[in-house]
Structures are given as structure tokens and as C-alpha cells.
Design a protein around this motif. Structure first.
Motif, PDB file in Angstrom:
ATOM      1  N   GLU A 161      20.735 -71.663 -37.887  1.00 54.88           N
ATOM      2  CA  GLU A 161      21.286 -72.697 -38.582  1.00 54.88           C
ATOM      3  C   GLU A 161      22.263 -72.117 -39.592  1.00 54.88           C
ATOM      4  OE1 GLU A 161      18.997 -75.539 -40.513  1.00 54.88           O
ATOM      5  OE2 GLU A 161      17.391 -75.472 -38.848  1.00 54.88           O
ATOM      6  N   ILE A 162      21.804 -71.088 -40.263  1.00 51.58           N
ATOM      7  CA  ILE A 162      22.769 -70.176 -41.252  1.00 51.58           C
ATOM      8  C   ILE A 162      23.730 -69.429 -40.661  1.00 51.58           C
ATOM      9  CG2 ILE A 162      22.857 -68.495 -42.937  1.00 51.58           C
ATOM     10  CD1 ILE A 162      19.804 -69.323 -43.578  1.00 51.58           C
ATOM     11  N   PHE A 163      23.646 -68.947 -39.591  1.00 50.81           N
ATOM     12  CA  PHE A 163      24.747 -68.226 -38.880  1.00 50.81           C
ATOM     13  C   PHE A 163      25.959 -69.315 -38.227  1.00 50.81           C
ATOM     14  CE2 PHE A 163      26.785 -67.102 -34.662  1.00 50.81           C
ATOM     15  CZ  PHE A 163      27.192 -65.801 -34.753  1.00 50.81           C
ATOM     16  N   GLU A 164      25.462 -70.171 -37.897  1.00 50.01           N
ATOM     17  CA  GLU A 164      26.138 -71.419 -37.375  1.00 50.01           C
ATOM     18  C   GLU A 164      27.093 -72.145 -38.755  1.00 50.01           C
ATOM     19  OE1 GLU A 164      28.172 -73.688 -34.499  1.00 50.01           O
ATOM     20  OE2 GLU A 164      27.039 -72.164 -34.321  1.00 50.01           O
ATOM     21  N   LEU A 165      26.488 -72.312 -39.659  1.00 48.09           N
ATOM     22  CA  LEU A 165      27.233 -72.602 -40.876  1.00 48.09           C
ATOM     23  C   LEU A 165      28.212 -71.951 -41.316  1.00 48.09           C
ATOM     24  CD1 LEU A 165      27.200 -74.686 -43.248  1.00 48.09           C
ATOM     25  CD2 LEU A 165      25.443 -73.510 -44.511  1.00 48.09           C
ATOM     26  N   GLY A 166      27.776 -70.715 -41.409  1.00 52.27           N
ATOM     27  CA  GLY A 166      28.924 -69.746 -41.897  1.00 52.27           C
ATOM     28  C   GLY A 166      30.272 -69.776 -40.687  1.00 52.27           C
ATOM     29  N   TYR A 167      29.786 -69.819 -39.383  1.00 46.65           N
ATOM     30  CA  TYR A 167      30.803 -69.729 -38.420  1.00 46.65           C
ATOM     31  C   TYR A 167      31.844 -71.127 -38.656  1.00 46.65           C
ATOM     32  CZ  TYR A 167      32.861 -70.491 -33.715  1.00 46.65           C
ATOM     33  OH  TYR A 167      33.899 -70.641 -32.618  1.00 46.65           O
ATOM     34  N   GLN A 168      31.033 -72.317 -38.764  1.00 43.02           N
ATOM     35  CA  GLN A 168      31.696 -73.620 -38.913  1.00 43.02           C
ATOM     36  C   GLN A 168      32.623 -73.676 -40.163  1.00 43.02           C
ATOM     37  OE1 GLN A 168      32.327 -75.510 -36.383  1.00 43.02           O
ATOM     38  NE2 GLN A 168      30.838 -74.822 -35.003  1.00 43.02           N
ATOM     39  N   SER A 169      32.136 -73.057 -41.287  1.00 45.54           N
ATOM     40  CA  SER A 169      32.717 -73.126 -42.727  1.00 45.54           C
ATOM     41  C   SER A 169      33.827 -72.409 -42.610  1.00 45.54           C
ATOM     42  CB  SER A 169      31.710 -72.894 -43.571  1.00 45.54           C
ATOM     43  OG  SER A 169      30.653 -73.681 -43.762  1.00 45.54           O
ATOM     44  N   ALA A 170      33.724 -71.267 -42.027  1.00 46.64           N
ATOM     45  CA  ALA A 170      34.833 -70.444 -41.717  1.00 46.64           C
ATOM     46  C   ALA A 170      36.028 -71.066 -40.925  1.00 46.64           C
ATOM     47  CB  ALA A 170      34.532 -68.880 -41.196  1.00 46.64           C
ATOM     48  N   ARG A 171      35.862 -71.587 -39.844  1.00 49.80           N
ATOM     49  CA  ARG A 171      36.756 -72.044 -39.073  1.00 49.80           C
ATOM     50  C   ARG A 171      37.425 -72.876 -39.581  1.00 49.80           C
ATOM     51  NH1 ARG A 171      34.983 -74.175 -33.114  1.00 49.80           N
ATOM     52  NH2 ARG A 171      37.118 -74.418 -33.237  1.00 49.80           N
ATOM     53  N   GLN A 172      36.757 -73.851 -40.531  1.00 53.34           N
ATOM     54  CA  GLN A 172      37.543 -75.145 -41.261  1.00 53.34           C
ATOM     55  C   GLN A 172      38.394 -74.428 -42.214  1.00 53.34           C
ATOM     56  OE1 GLN A 172      34.427 -77.613 -42.821  1.00 53.34           O
ATOM     57  NE2 GLN A 172      33.693 -78.193 -40.764  1.00 53.34           N
ATOM     58  N   ILE A 173      38.057 -73.432 -42.953  1.00 53.57           N
ATOM     59  CA  ILE A 173      38.904 -72.852 -43.900  1.00 53.57           C
ATOM     60  C   ILE A 173      40.190 -72.088 -43.134  1.00 53.57           C
ATOM     61  CG2 ILE A 173      38.905 -70.930 -45.630  1.00 53.57           C
ATOM     62  CD1 ILE A 173      36.087 -71.586 -46.396  1.00 53.57           C
ATOM     63  N   LEU A 174      39.669 -71.366 -42.039  1.00 50.22           N
ATOM     64  CA  LEU A 174      40.983 -70.680 -41.453  1.00 50.22           C
ATOM     65  C   LEU A 174      42.000 -71.541 -40.634  1.00 50.22           C
ATOM     66  CD1 LEU A 174      38.698 -67.673 -39.960  1.00 50.22           C
ATOM     67  CD2 LEU A 174      40.536 -67.735 -41.647  1.00 50.22           C
ATOM     68  N   ALA A 175      41.383 -72.722 -40.435  1.00 49.32           N
ATOM     69  CA  ALA A 175      42.223 -73.804 -39.466  1.00 49.32           C
ATOM     70  C   ALA A 175      43.330 -74.382 -40.792  1.00 49.32           C
ATOM     71  CB  ALA A 175      41.538 -75.121 -39.132  1.00 49.32           C
ATOM     72  N   ILE A 176      42.763 -74.629 -41.893  1.00 48.97           N
ATOM     73  CA  ILE A 176      43.635 -74.832 -43.080  1.00 48.97           C
ATOM     74  C   ILE A 176      44.685 -73.788 -43.283  1.00 48.97           C
ATOM     75  CG2 ILE A 176      43.945 -75.536 -45.668  1.00 48.97           C
ATOM     76  CD1 ILE A 176      40.997 -76.762 -45.221  1.00 48.97           C
ATOM     77  N   LYS A 177      44.326 -72.526 -43.552  1.00 52.06           N
ATOM     78  CA  LYS A 177      45.203 -71.470 -43.618  1.00 52.06           C
ATOM     79  C   LYS A 177      46.293 -71.144 -42.897  1.00 52.06           C
ATOM     80  CE  LYS A 177      43.234 -70.539 -47.442  1.00 52.06           C
ATOM     81  NZ  LYS A 177      43.982 -70.657 -48.834  1.00 52.06           N
ATOM     82  N   LEU A 178      45.758 -71.483 -41.427  1.00 55.25           N
ATOM     83  CA  LEU A 178      46.826 -71.328 -40.177  1.00 55.25           C
ATOM     84  C   LEU A 178      47.517 -72.422 -40.360  1.00 55.25           C
ATOM     85  CD1 LEU A 178      44.253 -70.640 -37.427  1.00 55.25           C
ATOM     86  CD2 LEU A 178      46.068 -68.992 -38.103  1.00 55.25           C
ATOM     87  N   ASP A 179      47.308 -73.609 -40.468  1.00 51.76           N
ATOM     88  CA  ASP A 179      48.411 -74.771 -40.710  1.00 51.76           C
ATOM     89  C   ASP A 179      49.207 -74.306 -41.928  1.00 51.76           C
ATOM     90  OD1 ASP A 179      47.149 -76.022 -38.525  1.00 51.76           O
ATOM     91  OD2 ASP A 179      46.051 -77.313 -39.750  1.00 51.76           O
ATOM     92  N   SER A 180      48.866 -73.679 -42.771  1.00 52.88           N
ATOM     93  CA  SER A 180      49.594 -73.322 -44.169  1.00 52.88           C
ATOM     94  C   SER A 180      50.461 -72.128 -43.972  1.00 52.88           C
ATOM     95  CB  SER A 180      48.923 -73.507 -45.225  1.00 52.88           C
ATOM     96  OG  SER A 180      48.180 -74.631 -45.627  1.00 52.88           O
ATOM     97  N   ASN A 181      50.309 -71.510 -42.783  1.00 50.31           N
ATOM     98  CA  ASN A 181      50.982 -70.015 -42.565  1.00 50.31           C
ATOM     99  C   ASN A 181      50.221 -69.117 -43.755  1.00 50.31           C
ATOM    100  OD1 ASN A 181      52.341 -70.854 -40.443  1.00 50.31           O
ATOM    101  ND2 ASN A 181      53.744 -71.653 -41.333  1.00 50.31           N
ATOM    102  N   LEU A 182      49.127 -69.286 -44.113  1.00 52.64           N
ATOM    103  CA  LEU A 182      48.864 -68.384 -45.238  1.00 52.64           C
ATOM    104  C   LEU A 182      47.374 -67.478 -44.807  1.00 52.64           C
ATOM    105  CD1 LEU A 182      48.617 -71.086 -48.155  1.00 52.64           C
ATOM    106  CD2 LEU A 182      50.154 -69.330 -47.818  1.00 52.64           C
ATOM    107  N   VAL A 183      47.095 -67.511 -43.423  1.00 44.69           N
ATOM    108  CA  VAL A 183      46.081 -66.873 -43.209  1.00 44.69           C
ATOM    109  C   VAL A 183      46.738 -65.318 -42.898  1.00 44.69           C
ATOM    110  CG1 VAL A 183      46.352 -67.017 -40.613  1.00 44.69           C
ATOM    111  CG2 VAL A 183      44.024 -66.705 -41.509  1.00 44.69           C
ATOM    112  N   LEU A 184      45.599 -64.459 -43.123  1.00 44.87           N
ATOM    113  CA  LEU A 184      45.523 -63.059 -43.058  1.00 44.87           C
ATOM    114  C   LEU A 184      45.811 -62.686 -41.472  1.00 44.87           C
ATOM    115  CD1 LEU A 184      43.093 -62.045 -45.829  1.00 44.87           C
ATOM    116  CD2 LEU A 184      45.502 -62.202 -46.188  1.00 44.87           C
ATOM    117  N   THR A 185      46.838 -61.964 -41.369  1.00 48.77           N
ATOM    118  CA  THR A 185      46.877 -61.304 -39.970  1.00 48.77           C
ATOM    119  C   THR A 185      46.912 -59.899 -39.974  1.00 48.77           C
ATOM    120  OG1 THR A 185      49.214 -61.424 -40.152  1.00 48.77           O
ATOM    121  CG2 THR A 185      48.065 -63.566 -39.070  1.00 48.77           C
ATOM    122  N   LYS A 186      46.652 -59.158 -38.726  1.00 48.97           N
ATOM    123  CA  LYS A 186      46.662 -57.713 -38.781  1.00 48.97           C
ATOM    124  C   LYS A 186      48.054 -57.401 -38.484  1.00 48.97           C
ATOM    125  CE  LYS A 186      43.525 -54.940 -38.320  1.00 48.97           C
ATOM    126  NZ  LYS A 186      43.037 -54.206 -39.172  1.00 48.97           N
TER     127      LYS A 186
END
Length: 267
Positions: free
Chosen positions: A242-267
Motif C-alpha cells: 500500500e505504501i509503495f503504491e501511495l508513493g507511486y501515485q502521489s509522485a505521478r500526480q505531482i509530476l503530471a502537474i510539473k510536466l503541464d507547467s514545464n517545470l519537471v526536472l529532466t536529464k
């Protein structure tokens, strides 16, 4: 060429800092999986306690899903041995043997990703960062929750959980990295609790650990802090998936917002 930019260049582009949090640290693996899906992998990792364990496994080549499987093999009862109180109620010999079995690397230098492990020097009362030499003892030291576990002795010095003084090791790598992603598995939440000796002691320790993360949170370029982590206890081993999945889904939501705002970190 701008010489000022050359001299100001950091040795690492992206660093990831992993907090302590007991089994809640498994959310780190879920976040790492989400980061990989958008093409983000760290050039260096810092970890405390459970974060040090996840960081070591990831740096050693384990995938996030494989780390989740490793955590399923960890049981508070199976990983410890009761002892007469002498620095701690439990010994960590079994946990140390577990690390020897799982980790292919025996030194920091053998890891595929540079790793910084934070522990607390109980003799001098200071935070210490391990980054070279023997690997397993510093991880055990970083995970040695005081009173419950005996301090880990390294070169004659007694070490306990790094979270006592530094539960979120962002500052450990901040100056070395252009960008730092912080994953905090222990948000400060004042939830309900039972009035028992163990619960009061654990709650007091957790508040102490969590309070020292405030400054480090401010140092993150991207902070991922699943608020629902407050619903889990430090030793809720049976809730690992449950904890693994919570971390995964929380990160996906945050990263989706950052991607939409072009703020996500990229290599």
C-alpha cells in the motif's frame, strides 16, 4: 565560453534525498518508479534510515519493484533478536545478515550511483555522513532506532539512527547538485494515537525526527511528500505494498502537474 558558469558547475545534475520513516520509506521506491517513467534517474542519492536502505538497494542496481519485494521479506520480529537492555532491546545481527545477502556491493565505491548515508554519532552528539569504504555497517547504523535497537559500533564509535539529528538529508548533497528532488516519507501529522507507553514513546520520537526536516524541505527544487503517510505506523510491515503504491501515485500526480507547467526536472 562563460568561465563563471564553468566554475559554478556542480559535479552532479540531479540528486535525490530520501528521508527516514521505517517501513514508510517504501514509498521512496514507488516515487523512484514514477520518476523513472518520466526519464528521471539520480546522479547521486542521500539517505537516512529506511531511506539509506532504499538508496543502497537502488544504487546497487535493484529496480523499484524489486526493492518492494525485498521489503516484503523484512519483518520486525524476523529482523531482530530480543536481548537484555544494554543500549537497546533488540540486536540487529539478522538485519545485517539480510543486507549481506541482498547487497552485491560491499563498499560505497562499488555502487553504480554515488550514495551518502547519514547516521548519528551518539558519543559526540553529531550527524555523520558515510560515503566511502565499507557499506553495510553504516546502513545498519543509520537504521538503528534508539532504545529499540542497540547502537552500531564502527571504529569504536557508537552510532544510532541518522534521523535523530537529520531525518531528511537534502543539505547533505545540496551544494553538489544542480537540482535536488526530496522525498519525505515522514510528513508532520498530529493524528490520533493510543495512550500506551510504547505509543507515547514512538510518537515523541517521531515528532523529534520530523521536526528537523523543515529547513531541508526548503532546499528542495522538487519536494514529494505523500501526506497520507501519516496514516501508517513506522513498523506497519504488512502495509508495504500500500505504501509503495501511495508513493507511486502521489509522485505521478505531482509530476503530471510539473510536466503541464514545464517545470519537471529532466536529464
Amino acid at each position: 565560453m562563460d568561465l563563471l558558469k564553468v566554475f559554478d558547475r556542480k559535479p552532479y545534475k540531479i540528486g535525490i534525498a530520501l528521508s527516514g520513516g521505517g517501513v514508510k520509506g517504501l514509498c521512496h521506491a514507488g516515487v523512484l518508479k514514477a520518476l523513472e517513467e518520466v526519464g528521471i534517474k539520480p546522479d547521486i542519492i542521500s539517505g537516512v534510515s529506511a531511506g539509506a536502505l532504499v538508496g543502497a538497494l537502488y544504487s546497487d542496481g535493484y529496480t523499484p519493484d524489486e526493492i518492494a519485494i525485498c521489503f516484503e521479506e523484512i519483518s520486525f520480529r524476523n529482523m531482530t533478536k530480543i536481548r537484555l537492555p544494554d543500549g537497546g532491546f533488540f540486536k540487529t545481527d539478522i538485519f545485517q545478515n539480510f543486507l549481506k545477502k541482498k547487497l552485491r556491493a560491499r563498499t560505497f565505491e562499488e555502487l553504480s550511483i554515488p550514495l551518502r548515508v547519514v547516521a548519528t554519532d551518539l558519543d559526540k552528539g553529531q550527524s555523520v555522513t558515510f560515503s566511502k569504504g565499507q557499506l553495510i555497517d553504516p546502513i545498519v547504523a543509520s537504521c538503528s532506532f534508539p532504545v529499540l535497537f542497540s547502537p552500531k559500533v564502527i571504529d569504536g564509535i557508537h552510532y544510532v539512527d541518522g534521523g535523530v539529528l537529520k531525518n531528511f538529508p537534502v543539505s547533505i548533497i545540496r551544494k553538489e547538485c544542480e537540482k535536488v528532488i526530496g522525498i519525505n516519507a515522514s510528513p508532520l501529522v498530529a493524528d490520533d494515537y493510543k495512550q500506551s507507553i510504547l505509543n507515547v514513546a514512538m510518537r515523541s520520537y517521531n515528532f523529534m525526527f520530523k521536526a528537523n526536516v523543515i529547513h531541508d524541505k526548503e532546499l528542495c527544487d522538487l519536494l514529494i511528500e505523500p501526506v497520507d503517510m501519516g496514516n501508517y505506523d513506522t513498523f506497519d510491515v504488512d502495509k508495504g505494498r500500500e505504501i509503495f503504491e501511495l508513493g507511486y501515485q502521489s509522485a505521478r500526480q505531482i509530476l503530471a502537474i510539473k510536466l503541464d507547467s514545464n517545470l519537471v526536472l529532466t536529464k
